[in-house]
Design a protein around this motif. Structure first.
Motif: not given
Lengths: 268, 360
Positions: A207-208, A216
């Motif tokens: 998710e990063t 991100e």
């Protein structure tokens, strides 16, 4: 039964140390000890009587600062985690900056062509001359039975593309003409080499990752680093914060659970 | 001049064998090389030639001269790996250029951006650029990829010829293999590194004085058309042949080659103000050194030998950098030390050495 983990890294280990301070109480089954030394200075460590020992006073001080110990006693741990290896797709993207690889017609404007063999050799050299690779070699030389996990240095914060500085140049050409497949091919190749040498590479938390090779921004902003010390650097796009560290530790612990890892250390 | 004087009467010691050589230690020879022209900090230098040119290039780079590198290594590569892939060895990734004809051909190919498919050799499903077969030790995936690499390489070589002010070239070989139909010369016999040797397709040529001289003059003219201030610093490689394809013994063949190349260098030096000759060949090969500067293979030059030669070079072309590592090497060579070799032979990239694999 507590699993004892030894986290060894460069400045990139800091975000995990910070995260651990916040979440340790939720994981009574695990005890982590952090050893850090900035940049590639871990190359200045040696194996001595079953311990990884700093050769310089500077490294010894950073070990003391983080772990309250001046050496890593290998038999005290059930698993090792190396943090900040010169590997990962972000590193691959940096290396290929001026080069076009096979199957990258969109990068025809790149100044040079690189063969897969030359690229792999560069990638390997870059990894192998780094501090993390050095520690991995020491652990292998010590015949440790405990598993050795390895996180690469994270991809750069996507903010870098808007910063217009020298570092952003690393990514500008890629952003103009992306071609991910060859980068992934190279990343996969290096991960295989690491596995062949007994490491368990762990990817950057999914998710990063944004735009395949970047991070991100919210996982980077206000990152404090071992290298920089006291004040967070707003322009630091390479280091991650505790939120990132939490996700990385989450993935690490998930992997440990999957493997059914049991304490090796008799004292545990 | 008195009636007893001759043209030799008032000459300095270095003009006489006894005082210039026999009474001197090899490390103490004086005025062996006196530069013909300056090489300045701003001169952009292109290096090429046979293996020995790599030493000259390295020392000049360390001494702070502006050695062009138009095909730099990938970031992260160690120097050793870079060298294995032909990066940083010369000013572009053309590998060793053993003959002047090969250099002339490279100029033409770069200018016209000519890529000949027939010069791509295949071995075990991998594809090699026959004109620089060693720069990709594992070869490339496909013919198309090899052609693309050659094309990109020639773009950089063309830039190099546009940019360079000084060309440092080491004359290496007269023997070479030629494509009968196209006249293309190869740095190494087809079939040695890659490809297949086909006697119907390739023939052996041993260039004579006139050929080498003419090729150099022609190349010089073409380069001068691009840059009228271009200058040339030439050396003759002291490294004997690995193998000969002539009917002669390799010792005789090697002597022929070196004699021709040395004579051409002398002829060019005499003829053109913009061509200087650096006598590294003489210093390394002179019998007064008793072969001390050759490695046990009696072929390649020891680090001390290279340092000795380059000391003479750097005395004339002073180092530009402040810490001058090259000069330090050179000073070290000032004191000859017998006994075991101090350092391992520096690994040079030499396709020709692959011929040794064929020695019975």
């Amino acid at each position: 039964m507590t699993l004892r983990g030894c986290m060894i890294g460069n400045s990139h280990v800091t975000c995990m140390a910070q995260a651990w301070e916040e979440i340790a109480s939720y994981h009574p089954e695990i005890a982590l000890t952090f050893f850090g030394s900035p940049g590639q200075t871990l190359t200045g460590t040696v194996l001595e009587n079953g311990c990884i020992v700093p050769e310089s006073e500077k490294i010894r001080r950073t070990f003391e600062m983080m772990a309250k110990q001046d050496r890593i006693v290998l038999k005290d741990y059930d698993f090792f985690v190396l943090v900040g290896a010169r590997a990962g797709v972000g590193v691959v993207a940096q290396i290929q900056r001026l080069f076009q690889l096979r199957d990258q017609p969109s990068r025809a404007g790149a100044r040079y062509l690189a063969s897969d063999a030359a690229f792999r050799a560069a990638l390997w050299d870059y990894y192998a001359t780094g501090g993390i690779s050095h520690v991995a070699d020491l652990l292998r030389a010590a015949d440790v039975e405990a598993p050795i996990f390895c996180f690469s240095s994270p991809n750069a914060d996507i903010r870098v593309k808007k910063m217009g500085n020298a570092f952003s140049g690393f990514y500008a050409e890629y952003a103009e003409a992306p071609a991910l497949a060859p980068l992934t091919r190279m990343e996969t190749w290096l991960a295989r080499q690491m596995r062949d040498r007994g490491l368990i590479p762990l990817p950057q938390p999914a998710e990063t990752v944004v735009e395949d090779i970047m991070t991100e921004s919210r996982y980077s902003i206000y990152a404090d680093t071992l290298a920089r010390g006291e004040t967070p650097d707003q322009d630091d796009v390479r280091h991650m914060n505790a939120d990132y560290g939490k996700l990385a530790l989450r993935d690490l612990f998930a992997k440990i659970r999957t493997m059914g890892l049991q304490p090796l250390v008799s004292a545990a | 001049m008195t009636s007893n004087d001759t043209p030799y009467s008032n000459l300095p010691p270095e003009k006489f064998w006894r005082t210039g050589v026999a009474q001197k230690h090899i490390t103490q020879l004086e005025n062996v090389y006196v530069k013909k022209f300056e090489i300045t900090e701003s001169d952009r230098i292109s290096t090429q030639g046979s293996c020995f040119a790599q030493h000259v290039a390295r020392y000049m780079k360390e001494a702070g001269y502006k050695i062009l590198d138009l095909e730099p290594a990938l970031p992260g590569m160690t120097e050793e790996t870079a060298k294995r892939f032909g990066y940083g060895v010369y000013s572009a990734r053309y590998g060793n250029i053993y003959s002047v004809r090969q250099w002339l051909q490279l100029f033409e190919d770069a200018r016209e951006q000519t890529v000949r498919e027939e010069d791509i050799f295949e071995r075990d499903g991998r594809f090699f650029d026959g004109l620089r077969p060693a720069v990709e030790p594992e070869g490339l995936e496909s013919l198309e990829e090899a052609i693309a690499h050659r094309r990109k390489h020639l773009e950089q070589v063309r830039r190099l010829f546009r940019l360079a002010d000084v060309y440092v070239f080491t004359l290496g070989l007269t023997e070479c293999w030629v494509n009968k139909e196209s006249g293309t010369v190869y740095p190494i016999c087809p079939g040695v590194v890659a490809g297949t040797f086909d006697p119907e397709k390739y023939e052996f040529v041993n260039f004579r004085y006139e050929d080498v001289y003419r090729d150099f003059v022609m190349l010089r003219r073409k380069i001068k058309r691009m840059n009228e201030n271009a200058r040339f610093l030439i050396t003759t490689s002291p490294v004997p042949l690995t193998a000969t394809a002539t009917d002669n013994h390799v010792l005789v063949a090697s002597s022929y080659t070196k004699s021709v190349l040395r004579a051409v260098a002398g002829g060019l030096y005499e003829e053109f103000d913009d061509i200087d000759y650096f006598p590294g060949y003489e210093m390394a090969t002179t019998h007064t050194a008793r072969g001390f500067y050759y490695n046990p293979n009696q072929r390649t030059i020891t680090p001390d030998g290279v340092a000795l030669v380059m000391k003479a070079f750097l005395e004339q072309h002073k180092p530009i950098t402040r810490h001058q590592p090259a000069a330090k090497h050179a000073q070290r060579a000032g004191a000859a030390r017998p006994g075991p070799q101090r350092a391992a032979e520096e690994e040079l990239v030499c396709e020709e050495i692959m011929m040794e694999a064929f020695a019975k």
